[in-house]
Design a protein around this motif. Sequence first.
Motif, PDB file in Angstrom:
ATOM      1  N   ALA A   1      -2.917   2.946  -7.349  1.00  0.00           N
ATOM      2  CA  ALA A   1      -3.764   2.259  -6.365  1.00  0.00           C
ATOM      3  C   ALA A   1      -3.834   3.014  -5.037  1.00  0.00           C
ATOM      4  O   ALA A   1      -4.283   2.453  -4.034  1.00  0.00           O
ATOM      5  N   ALA A   2      -3.402   4.259  -5.018  1.00  0.00           N
ATOM      6  CA  ALA A   2      -3.401   5.039  -3.783  1.00  0.00           C
ATOM      7  C   ALA A   2      -4.795   5.114  -3.166  1.00  0.00           C
ATOM      8  O   ALA A   2      -5.783   5.330  -3.866  1.00  0.00           O
ATOM      9  N   THR A   3      -4.859   4.946  -1.858  1.00  0.00           N
ATOM     10  CA  THR A   3      -6.123   5.129  -1.138  1.00  0.00           C
ATOM     11  C   THR A   3      -6.263   6.576  -0.660  1.00  0.00           C
ATOM     12  O   THR A   3      -7.322   6.961  -0.175  1.00  0.00           O
ATOM     13  N   GLN A   4      -5.181   7.338  -0.798  1.00  0.00           N
ATOM     14  CA  GLN A   4      -5.176   8.748  -0.400  1.00  0.00           C
ATOM     15  C   GLN A   4      -4.728   9.597  -1.588  1.00  0.00           C
ATOM     16  O   GLN A   4      -3.754  10.355  -1.496  1.00  0.00           O
TER      17      GLN A   4
ATOM     18  N   GLN B   1       0.831  -1.198   0.000  1.00  0.00           N
ATOM     19  CA  GLN B   1       0.000   0.000   0.000  1.00  0.00           C
ATOM     20  C   GLN B   1       0.873   1.257   0.000  1.00  0.00           C
ATOM     21  O   GLN B   1       1.388   1.678   1.019  1.00  0.00           O
TER      22      GLN B   1
ATOM     23  N   ASP C   1       0.986   5.345  -1.521  1.00  0.00           N
ATOM     24  CA  ASP C   1       0.239   6.441  -2.126  1.00  0.00           C
ATOM     25  C   ASP C   1       1.126   7.288  -3.037  1.00  0.00           C
ATOM     26  O   ASP C   1       0.671   7.832  -4.040  1.00  0.00           O
TER      27      ASP C   1
END
Length: 243
Positions: free
Chosen positions: A212-215, A70, A72
């Motif tokens: 694929a950043a969640t932020q 994960q 960002d």
Amino acid sequence: MAAAVLCACGSTGAPADSLTGTLNVFAASSLTDAFKGLGSAFERQHPGLSVRFNFAGSPALVAQIEDGAQADVFASADTTNMDRLLTDGLLAYDPSVFAHNKLEIVVASGNPKQITSLADLAKPGVVYISAGPTVPAGKYAAQVLREAGVTVTPKSLETDVKSVVAKIELGEADAGIVYVTDVKAAGSKVTGVTIQDADNVVATYPIAPVKAATQLQAADKFVAYVISSEGQAKLKEYGFLGA
């Protein structure tokens, strides 16, 4: 009426910052001190956000991102590793160059082996080490030695520049080639020997949000901050050359 005025005044203030949670930044080992400084300043601008760093050699970080770690934001010490993620379709958009760097010979404090040039690295009795050939600093080191006509075999190949500096500090090796910024960060623990511009290379550092950043919003703003005039000024404080 007074209460109404106070309420109206309060409503004209700046809106609360919308960034919250944790921003995961994967960055080349040579950026450790500079990015920690940038991260702290960015957090002060966005009190609800925490910046968490993962520092390692650029190829190791690329492998982690390809394996689904994960991340960002990714900041590389070369364009080759960044281009690998771009080709893989793993970046949100094209990267931006945010800094440059040069190489320097790092030796033990006080330079006990009296190393003054690249040629001295090949002298008998000098234990030379380097970052691995896939690590940007290792690739650059091999390039400057080759172009200077110096043949020397590293006694060990390290995973990143910080490991090279650490071994010099501990007396486990006599010399290595790292970035100017790494020598500066180590302070009095080591000594730097300048590599002349004619023999040196300039490292290029690109940065980009990961697809694929969640932020992603925070990632966009962090990238913008790094390449802003304030971010550039902070990077120069740590010895980096401008974008």
